[in-house]
Design an enzyme around this catalytic site. Structure first.
Site: not given
Length: 509
Positions: A199, A237, A261
């Site tokens: 994604h 994060e 990613h």
């Protein structure tokens, strides 16, 4: 959505989507509720889906079509991003929602799906086309694809019909298992039927890297070892493992983020220009870049990679548990919740330029960006405001606020020639004033249209694993003194030391 990319297809969101059925395995799971159904609903809201369209949810839980529709209605209304929920549109959309219950190990399930797709071909005019989305455990991919193949669902009922299969990451647990998974899939499917989804590649800012580089004449001449001193890619994060401790314990930061990613982001930043903007040409260049990453030798791992794990701390006055205190986590776990690596690309464009990549849980803020630091001027005739000089810096922000900023120098008002760094900033939201499609909207639409540009090919998967496998091998044989960074900090001291050996420092995003 953003404005058209200078060398992208300006009609990307105007192209006709062919009729099709989308079959979602794992329809009762989190990804379906939070991302897939809201994205498909949003495409319907924008009138991007054809009249001949249907969605078939598949999972073990027994449910009627109506129960499935009501469950998805609640999820879409809850998780729809930046869009109104239109009850009238939902009623129209929900008429194309269907459900099949069964166990993926049961051959009967696939026969039931075949019957349902035949019914939909006639009732909903789906054209015999089907997109299968495997939102299930990776260990179930081979079983599911084999079952679909045995039921003849890997091919359409007519020669002009297509069948495509979206596979979620991770694509294997290491280099050997990635190759084994590929063999299992290719026993049933052709490579051009397999859409391995990442994604991150669907994010507008990652796509815009290509437009920024190859659609502008002023940056590409500087995009090489003569002018670039270093590249830093950060994916931080602020949250912990959020109840996913048992899963994360088996994955870790290097596998979960860098291998897929962030190496895909790196390949987009560093790839050579494709001859044309079409799927094969773009993916060929990404694959070539990934294969050019210099493999770290076992004796270099200690200086080229840093493994970290967060320990307990206090953030904002509240006590925060360490990773080993998280539910489902082994109190002696050696899992990396932080990973930083130094990589070099062995080609003429990038030889000698370090690419620093870091990611971690429980860092001070949530941010993903790419910082390209340029070489300083060969001779400084001015001094900064405090006698310090700062290199020019180009930052591509992927999240939370998508945009691009360029740092350069300007004269400080007043007498004397004092310089000060200033920033020229581009922000997606304010510049275009239109909604940016989510990554899953973009990627689902592309798969329906047969555009694999933003999907990962098997040779790219294997090259990514080859880049990190030597590190994983050494880490697997080494016992670390964990925890080695406090929750809320920027990671272990060894990470700063890794850059300091080359005279560099991590920038604070």
């Amino acid at each position: 959505m953003s404005g058209p990319h200078p060398f992208d297809d300006p009609l990307r969101y105007e192209r006709a989507v062919p009729p099709a059925a989308v079959v979602i395995f794992g329809a009762n799971g989190d990804l379906t509720k939070r991302k897939l159904l809201p994205s498909l609903y949003r495409l319907a809201y924008e009138r991007r889906l054809p009249a001949g369209f249907a969605i078939v949810g598949v999972s073990r839980t027994a449910m009627s079509d109506e129960q499935f529709r009501e469950k998805m209605r609640e999820s879409v209304a809850k998780f729809l991003e930046d869009s109104p929920f239109d009850a009238e549109l939902w009623n129209e959309f929900a008429r194309g929602l269907f459900y099949v219950a069964g166990d993926i190990a049961d051959a009967g399930l696939y026969n039931s799906i075949a019957v349902k797709l035949k019914e939909l071909d006639e009732a909903r005019q789906t054209g015999g086309n089907a997109l299968f989305y495997l939102s299930i455990q990776p260990s179930q991919y081979a079983t599911t694809v084999a079952g679909l193949g045995a039921a003849g669902l890997n091919h359409g009922p007519r020669p002009e019909c297509w069948r495509r299969f979206i596979i979620e990451k991770p694509f294997g647990h290491d280099e050997a298992s990635a190759k084994e998974l590929s063999r299992d899939l290719r026993a049933v499917l052709d490579e051009n039927q397999i859409y391995r989804i990442d994604h991150y590649l669907g994010k507008e800012t990652v796509q815009n890297i290509l437009a920024f580089r190859f659609g502008n004449g002023i940056f590409e001449p500087l995009w090489n070892r003569r002018y670039v001193a270093q590249v830093q890619i950060t994916a931080a994060e602020s949250i912990g493992v959020e109840g996913r401790g048992a899963y994360y314990q088996e994955a870790g930061a290097l596998r979960d983020m860098i291998q897929n990613h962030l190496l895909q982001v790196m390949s987009t930043i560093a790839m050579e220009p494709p001859a044309v903007y079409e799927p094969t040409a773009v993916r060929d260049e990404r694959a070539k870049l990934l294969r050019s990453i210099l493999a770290v030798k076992p004796e270099q791992v200690a200086t080229h990679a840093v493994k970290g794990q967060y320990g307990p701390s206090r953030i904002g006055g509240a006590a925060v548990a360490g990773f080993r205190q998280e539910p489902g986590v082994d109190p002696q776990a050696q899992t990396d919740t932080y990973a930083a690596v130094t990589m070099f690309v062995e080609n003429w464009r990038w030889a000698g330029v370090p690419f620093y990549i870091r990611t971690g849980k429980r860092l001070p803020k949530r941010v993903t960006d790419i910082a390209i630091q340029f070489n300083q001027a060969p001779l400084s005739i001015f001094e900064g405001e405090s006698g310090q000089t700062w290199p020019n810096l180009l930052v591509v922000r992927i999240q939370p606020e998508e945009g691009i900023s360029l740092r350069f120098f300007s004269k400080l008002p007043g007498s004397g020639m004092k310089l000060r760094p200033v920033t020229m900033d581009f922000n997606y939201g304010t510049s275009f004033g239109t909604r940016t499609p989510t990554a899953y909207e973009t990627l689902l639409l592309d798969a329906l249209e047969g555009d694999a540009t933003l999907y990962t090919r098997q040779d790219m998967v294997e090259a990514s694993w080859a880049a990190v496998q030597p590190i994983l091998n050494v880490w697997g044989e080494t016992k670390f003194d964990f925890p080695n960074y406090a929750a809320g900090s920027w990671g272990p001291a060894a990470s700063e030391e890794m850059l300091a050996r080359r005279g560099h420092v991590w920038r604070v995003p």
